[in-house]
Structure formats: structure tokens, C-alpha cells
Scaffold this active site. Structure first.
Site, PDB file in Angstrom:
ATOM      1  N   GLY A 134       0.837  -1.198   0.000  1.00 48.25           N
ATOM      2  CA  GLY A 134       0.000   0.000   0.000  1.00 48.25           C
ATOM      3  C   GLY A 134       0.867   1.241   0.000  1.00 48.25           C
ATOM      4  O   GLY A 134       2.093   1.175  -0.176  1.00 48.25           O
TER       5      GLY A 134
ATOM      6  N   MET B 233       3.630   9.158   3.434  1.00 46.85           N
ATOM      7  CA  MET B 233       5.098   9.164   3.493  1.00 46.85           C
ATOM      8  C   MET B 233       5.759   8.426   2.335  1.00 46.85           C
ATOM      9  O   MET B 233       6.919   8.663   2.037  1.00 46.85           O
ATOM     10  CB  MET B 233       5.561   8.484   4.779  1.00 46.85           C
ATOM     11  CG  MET B 233       4.985   9.054   6.027  1.00 46.85           C
ATOM     12  SD  MET B 233       6.027  10.301   6.702  1.00 46.85           S
ATOM     13  CE  MET B 233       7.496   9.383   7.023  1.00 46.85           C
ATOM     14  N   GLY B 234       5.069   7.492   1.748  1.00 38.73           N
ATOM     15  CA  GLY B 234       5.690   6.734   0.662  1.00 38.73           C
ATOM     16  C   GLY B 234       4.954   5.441   0.417  1.00 38.73           C
ATOM     17  O   GLY B 234       3.825   5.251   0.875  1.00 38.73           O
TER      18      GLY B 234
ATOM     19  N   LYS C  19       9.315   0.406   3.749  1.00 35.68           N
ATOM     20  CA  LYS C  19       8.700   1.699   3.411  1.00 35.68           C
ATOM     21  C   LYS C  19       9.717   2.542   2.652  1.00 35.68           C
ATOM     22  O   LYS C  19      10.792   2.845   3.180  1.00 35.68           O
ATOM     23  CB  LYS C  19       8.250   2.414   4.689  1.00 35.68           C
ATOM     24  CG  LYS C  19       7.478   3.681   4.401  1.00 35.68           C
ATOM     25  CD  LYS C  19       6.736   4.173   5.631  1.00 35.68           C
ATOM     26  CE  LYS C  19       5.286   4.449   5.303  1.00 35.68           C
ATOM     27  NZ  LYS C  19       4.445   4.775   6.418  1.00 35.68           N
TER      28      LYS C  19
ATOM     29  N   ASP D 133       0.748   9.145  15.179  1.00 33.66           N
ATOM     30  CA  ASP D 133      -0.196   8.809  14.113  1.00 33.66           C
ATOM     31  C   ASP D 133      -0.836   7.448  14.376  1.00 33.66           C
ATOM     32  O   ASP D 133      -0.958   6.633  13.472  1.00 33.66           O
ATOM     33  CB  ASP D 133       0.549   8.831  12.765  1.00 33.66           C
ATOM     34  CG  ASP D 133      -0.411   8.932  11.591  1.00 33.66           C
ATOM     35  OD1 ASP D 133      -1.576   9.328  11.805  1.00 33.66           O
ATOM     36  OD2 ASP D 133      -0.003   8.600  10.467  1.00 33.66           O
TER      37      ASP D 133
HETATM   38  N1  ATP Z   1       5.243  -4.146   9.204  1.00 31.03           N
HETATM   39  C1  ATP Z   1       4.165  -4.316   8.443  1.00 31.03           C
HETATM   40  N2  ATP Z   1       3.608  -5.536   8.298  1.00 31.03           N
HETATM   41  C2  ATP Z   1       2.512  -5.694   7.522  1.00 31.03           C
HETATM   42  N3  ATP Z   1       1.916  -4.710   6.823  1.00 31.03           N
HETATM   43  C3  ATP Z   1       2.427  -3.480   6.907  1.00 31.03           C
HETATM   44  C4  ATP Z   1       3.572  -3.216   7.714  1.00 31.03           C
HETATM   45  N4  ATP Z   1       3.858  -1.881   7.600  1.00 31.03           N
HETATM   46  C5  ATP Z   1       2.919  -1.363   6.764  1.00 31.03           C
HETATM   47  N5  ATP Z   1       2.070  -2.309   6.349  1.00 31.03           N
HETATM   48  C6  ATP Z   1       0.909  -2.130   5.447  1.00 31.03           C
HETATM   49  O1  ATP Z   1       1.293  -1.316   4.357  1.00 31.03           O
HETATM   50  C7  ATP Z   1       0.206  -0.494   3.973  1.00 31.03           C
HETATM   51  C8  ATP Z   1       0.673   0.914   3.786  1.00 31.03           C
HETATM   52  O2  ATP Z   1       1.202   1.407   5.002  1.00 31.03           O
HETATM   53  P1  ATP Z   1       1.319   2.949   5.303  1.00 31.03           P
HETATM   54  O3  ATP Z   1       1.768   3.117   6.703  1.00 31.03           O
HETATM   55  O4  ATP Z   1       2.077   3.648   4.243  1.00 31.03           O
HETATM   56  O5  ATP Z   1      -0.181   3.315   5.097  1.00 31.03           O
HETATM   57  P2  ATP Z   1      -1.098   4.334   5.781  1.00 31.03           P
HETATM   58  O6  ATP Z   1      -1.100   4.104   7.248  1.00 31.03           O
HETATM   59  O7  ATP Z   1      -2.377   4.215   5.055  1.00 31.03           O
HETATM   60  O8  ATP Z   1      -0.400   5.675   5.389  1.00 31.03           O
HETATM   61  P3  ATP Z   1       0.199   6.900   6.225  1.00 31.03           P
HETATM   62  O9  ATP Z   1       0.179   6.515   7.671  1.00 31.03           O
HETATM   63  O10 ATP Z   1       1.596   7.075   5.716  1.00 31.03           O
HETATM   64  O11 ATP Z   1      -0.699   8.022   5.867  1.00 31.03           O
HETATM   65  C9  ATP Z   1      -0.870  -0.627   5.017  1.00 31.03           C
HETATM   66  O12 ATP Z   1      -1.899  -1.417   4.492  1.00 31.03           O
HETATM   67  C10 ATP Z   1      -0.199  -1.353   6.143  1.00 31.03           C
HETATM   68  O13 ATP Z   1      -1.100  -2.214   6.772  1.00 31.03           O
END
Ligand code: ATP
Length: 534
Positions: free
Chosen positions: A29, A33-34, A49, A143
Site C-alpha cells: 500500500g 510518506m511513501g 517503506k 499517528d
Molecule cells: N510491518 C508491516 N507488516 C505488515 N503490513 C504493513 C507493515 N507496515 C505497513 N504495512 C501495510 O502497508 C500499507 C501501507 O502502510 P502505510 O503506513 O504507508 O499506510 P497508511 O497508514 O495508510 O499511510 P500513512 O500513515 O503514511 O498516511 C498498510 O496497508 C499497512 O497495513
């Protein structure tokens, strides 16, 4: 799709095929941030990430990001996805965390509806523990929201901690665009004040309201409308839907004045012991790391940072209080307490012949009491002590390890956090712990990690690795004038092979095993990278 049905998108042609030593498998996803990729590499499956280009070009962001990532390395415990690797100097920096194969809390609630009271308690206690780990490392999450909580069969795991601070530094809001998801931030954050740990506590309350009711406490609507409600309105808390044990806590955490909210330690203390036994969570599972693919300082066979403990025939784990200590009358051997410092575990080393380790997971021998955990080690092994209170208590874990034939007991006192030690002594062992929150695990073998790798300060000994010649040890962060770092290179039979001190201003130091052999770095007081060459 991953094993638990977490959606995985195909990588796009413009996506990298690998990041560092991690081969990109697909996209998990993307957010402010990226992009987050699922990748496979020397530490098993990781979520990487990759920071957006515009952010990567912002010097303020980079500076803050580096600082926060270094702090993330200090976050321990079982309720946060562990940081395993990163590259901060790349054109686009990235960081890899343990991949937790579980849906986010938001996906779970969308698919299955609100959480039952028992599950709310699991969520509440798990999140309190995660916040305690994060705040103890000097970080604020900033966050915490349903998409940053992964809902595993063993409760929640928090992702993305500390990173939001770097985005704040880049002043992303200067465009007038609100960064993040409205409705989870505290009133003081929305008003532009510095976020402290109290902001995370507010988010804890908001998350519990959401989990209990299926709706966010400040409702939905445009960003402006929700933000206005956060600053001027009251959260909508349906007390009837919230587990009775949590009602007052939730109300207290959502106090408008941050000073009126409890701390993570208050929450954790209030919630320890409230989680009912045998509460089952959804049928998801955390991917196991494969033997030989373990992250630095995570011994093979142990749950990766709170994941599902594998129960191979050669592993035995006991948590204090959960297994009955042997009745004194049945102790067959003299008890000799040796007040050794923790690092001295390895000095107990007897160069035993390595022919395998048998662990007898409780009650297996005729003489043992039910629940007693004993094991026989015929080769060097690894001992992990995990104080799951995460500095929340002031007692620490004291573990007595008794070698049954000699009756000698090694006392390891005052342990906080999670540490793993290489033990060269072989024989038949039993252990006792002083507190319910101390989990002791014995793991066969000395582990195996490929060079280069990173090791966090005070995590105990590294996994063993093959040194073909000198190894180079560099501090991950710049040492201040007051800091130095004493390092010891040992063979797995416990012999000290070389020692050295990393000083401020030094690029790194070389430790030399003398000849090619299997070695490990004994407990390091700083975050280091270990490599085969400069
Ligand atoms: N360590 C991890 N294990 C499993 N899934 C992860 C992990 N880190 C991130 N993800 C998954 O990756 C996806 C994108 O994560 P990201 O934190 O960028 O999304 P977000 O919370 O929607 O965005 P943001 O907080 O940057 O606005 C999410 O669906 C998240 O569940």
C-alpha cells in the site's frame, strides 16, 4: 494475497526490484510518506517503506527521519513491528520492519464488525504495552490510528511509530493540507502544539471507541469538519458498547487537557491481568521467520518480536507464573547461587562437544514436576530473557538457571527489556524466574546471521556468524564526546577472541578472530553494524 488474505498488489514497472538486500515481492500500500512493499531477504519477509521523492529531497525531513529511525531501533517489546534494516543515505531512504501478516484493525472491523468485550481488553492491553515500549524509547507515535494497528491472533501490533514526527518536521502542513487521518489526532495536535506521549494516549481512547462501536468517535465527513469537532466538540463514546473494565479509562484518555490523561504506564498497570485466558482472536497468523533468516538479535525459533511462538520439538519456553516451579522437596541438587553479571553467562562456557540440543518442554522426564521446564544442552545454545513489562515495573527480571547434575545455579539479576545470550555451557538445566512478566526461552544452536547485519544496543549477544577474517564494527549513530562502546568478539565456545573500544569520531573498528571461525559479538552497549570489510 498473503497467507491471511492481506491484499498485495503486483509491483509496478516503475517500482524497484530490490531495496538493499530485500527483493520486492509486491506492494502492500501507500500513504502520505511513501510506498510500502512486501519484500524477502536475509531477515525473511519484511515490509519496506520507501520514502517519497519530495520528502527525501527535504533536508529537514532527512535530518529528523534519521534521528527518529535511530530511536526506532531502541523500541523493543512484542507489540510493535520491529525495525530490522534501513538505508538512510540512499537517494530515497527506506526502512524495513518485520512483516506482520495480519489485517489492520480498520480492515478487520470493516470485515467482521466491532470487537467483543474480551477482544477490546486484548486490544486495550496490547496497545498500552506498545505505547509503553514506544514512549520508553523516547518516541511519540503521533499517528496511531486503525490502519496503523495490525490485528493478529495474539492481539495488536503497532506499525509506523515515530516516523510521523519526521513528516511534521518537513512542515507538510504548510500547504494547508492536513497530513494524516483526521479523527485520531488529539486536540492539541490539531491545534498545532507539540505532540507529547499524551497525544498517543488520546488516540488509544479513540481507537478503543472505534473498536467497540465500529465508528470513529469524531464521526466522518470532510477533513475540516472532523478537525473542527476534535478541537471544539466532545467525542461520542457509547459507554454501553465499551467493555465495563475500560469505560472510565477510555473517558480519562480522551480528556481535552493532555495533563489530565493517564500515561502509558498507568494504562498498562491498570490493564495487566484483565485479559481473559483463552480469548481467541481471528484466524490470522504472523509469518514465521525461517531458520537462518532471522533478524539480528532475534534467535531462531523464538517468535519474531511477539509473533506466534513456534513449538518445534527442540524449543521450550516458560513464563514465570505460568509454569509451576519445581517443588523444593523435589529439587534433587544443591542450589548454589552465583552472583554473576549478565555478561558472565558466557564465561560459564565449557567447551562441550556439539552434537545437538534436546529440549524437554515440561513434565517430560519421570522425575520432573508437571509444568517444570528442563532441557539438556549438548552444544552451545541461546538464552532469551524477555521482561514484557518494558521498563514499566521497577523490579526487573531475575532468572536462576540451575544445572541439574552439578546443582550449580547461575543467577542473572535485574534484567529489563529483552536480551539474548549465547551460552556455551552444556548439561541438563532448569530455570526459575521471579515474575510473571518474565519470559525465558532456550533455543538450540547459536543462531546464524549473514554479514553485514545490525545489532541494537543492550539486546544481548548477536547471533553467531562466520568470520573469515577481521570484522568491522561501526556505530550506527555518531557517538557523542561522552559515549564509547566496548566490544568483545567471542567464539561460540565462549573464548574471547578480541576486544576493542569504539570511540567518538572513529569510523569503525576492526576485531580479529585470528582464524576463520564461528563467532558472535557479546553484548554491545551501542547500536552497531557488523560487516566483513570497510
Ligand atoms: N510491518 C508491516 N507488516 C505488515 N503490513 C504493513 C507493515 N507496515 C505497513 N504495512 C501495510 O502497508 C500499507 C501501507 O502502510 P502505510 O503506513 O504507508 O499506510 P497508511 O497508514 O495508510 O499511510 P500513512 O500513515 O503514511 O498516511 C498498510 O496497508 C499497512 O497495513
Amino acid at each position: 494475497m498473503t497467507d491471511t488474505g492481506v491484499r498485495l498488489q503486483e509491483p509496478r514497472p516503475s517500482d524497484p526490484t530490490s531495496l538493499g538486500r530485500h527483493r520486492v515481492l509486491g506492494r502492500l500500500g501507500g500513504g502520505g510518506m511513501g510506498v510500502v512493499y512486501l519484500a524477502d531477504g536475509p531477515f525473511g519477509r519484511v515490509a519496506v517503506k520507501l520514502i517519497r521523492e519530495e520528502l527525501a529531497d527535504d533536508p529537514d525531513f532527512r535530518r529528523r527521519f534519521q534521528r527518529e529511525v535511530q530511536a526506532c531501533f531502541r523500541v523493543g517489546g512484542t507489540r510493535t513491528a520491529r525495525l530490522v534494516d534501513f538505508e538512510l543515505d540512499a537517494a530515497r531512504p527506506w526502512l524495513a520492519t518485520e512483516f506482520v501478516d495480519a489485517p489492520s484493525l480498520s480492515d478487520h472491523v470493516r470485515a467482521h464488525g466491532k470487537l467483543a468485550a474480551d477482544e477490546q481488553l486484548v486490544l486495550a492491553a496490547g496497545l498500552a504495552e506498545a505505547l509503553l515500549s514506544i514512549h520508553s524509547a523516547g518516541l511519540v507515535h503521533r499517528d496511531l490510528k486503525p490502519s496503523n494497528v495490525l490485528w493478529t491472533p495474539h492481539g495488536p501490533k503497532v506499525i509506523d511509530f515515530g516516523i510521523a514526527a519526521a513528516a511534521d518536521a518537513a512542515n507538510l502542513t504548510s500547504s494547508g493540507q492536513f497530513v494524516g487521518t483526521p479523527g485520531w489526532h488529539s486536540p492539541e495536535q490539531v491545534s498545532g502544539q507539540e505532540a507529547t506521549g499524551a497525544a498517543d494516549i488520546f488516540a488509544w481512547g479513540a481507537l478503543l471507541c472505534y473498536a467497540a462501536s465500529g465508528t470513529a468517535p469524531f464521526g466522518s465527513g470532510s477533513v475540516e469538519v472532523v478537525l473542527h469537532r476534535v478541537v471544539t466538540g466532545e467525542p461520542s463514546i457509547d459507554r454501553e458498547l465499551i467493555a465495563p473494565e475500560l469505560r472510565d479509562l477510555v473517558a480519562a484518555t480522551m480528556a481535552r487537557d493532555p495533563a489530565d490523561r493517564p500515561t502509558a504506564a498507568d494504562l498498562y498497570t491498570a490493564l495487566v491481568g484483565t485479559v481473559p485466558d483463552g480469548v481467541s482472536a481471528p484466524a490470522t497468523r504472523i509469518l514465521e521467520s525461517r531458520p537462518g533468516d532471522t533478524p539480528p538479535s532475534t534467535p531462531t525459533g523464538l517468535p519474531a518480536a511477539g509473533g506466534v511462538a513456534r513449538t518445534p520439538p527442540w524449543s521450550a519456553t516458560v513464563a514465570g507464573g505460568r509454569a509451576e516451579p519445581p517443588a523444593p522437596a523435589r529439587r534433587r541438587h544443591r542450589r548454589l547461587v552465583i552472583g554473576l553479571a549478565v555478561g558472565a553467562v558466557v564465561l560459564l562456557a565449557a567447551a562441550g562437544t556439539a552434537v545437538g540440543l534436546l529440549l524437554n518442554g515440561g513434565g517430560g522426564s519421570e522425575d520432573s514436576d508437571p509444568g517444570e521446564v528442563m532441557f539438556s544442552a549438548t552444544e552451545p545454545w541461546r538464552l532469551t530473557i524477555d521482561d514484557q513489562r518494558e521498563n514499566g515495573g521497577d523490579v526487573g527480571c531475575t532468572v536462576d538457571i540451575t544445572e541439574l547434575v552439578s546443582g550449580e545455579t547461575l543467577r542473572i539479576p535485574d534484567m529489563w527489556g529483552r536480551k539474548t545470550f549465547q551460552v556455551a555451557q552444556t548439561g541438563d538445566f532448569h530455570w526459575d524466574v521471579n515474575d510473571d512478566a518474565c519470559v525465558v526461552t532456550g533455543t538450540a544452536g547459536s543462531g546464524e546471521v549473514a554479514l553485514p547485519f545490525a545489532q541494537r544496543a543492550y539486546e544481548g549477544d548477536t547471533l553467531a556468524f562466520e568470520a573469515q577474517g577481521p570484522v568491522i564494527i561501526k556505530s550506527i549513530k555518531e557517538l557523542t564526546a561522552e559515549e564509547s562502546c566496548d566490544l568483545t568478539l567471542r567464539a561460540v565456545d565462549g573464548r574471547t577472541l578480541d576486544i576493542g573500544t569504539l570511540l567518538p569520531g572513529q569510523n569503525g573498528i576492526e576485531l580479529n578472530p585470528g582464524e576463520p571461525t564461528t563467532v558472535y559479538l557479546a553484548e554491545s552497549p551501542c547500536d552497531v553494524r557488523v560487516s566483513a570489510g570497510w
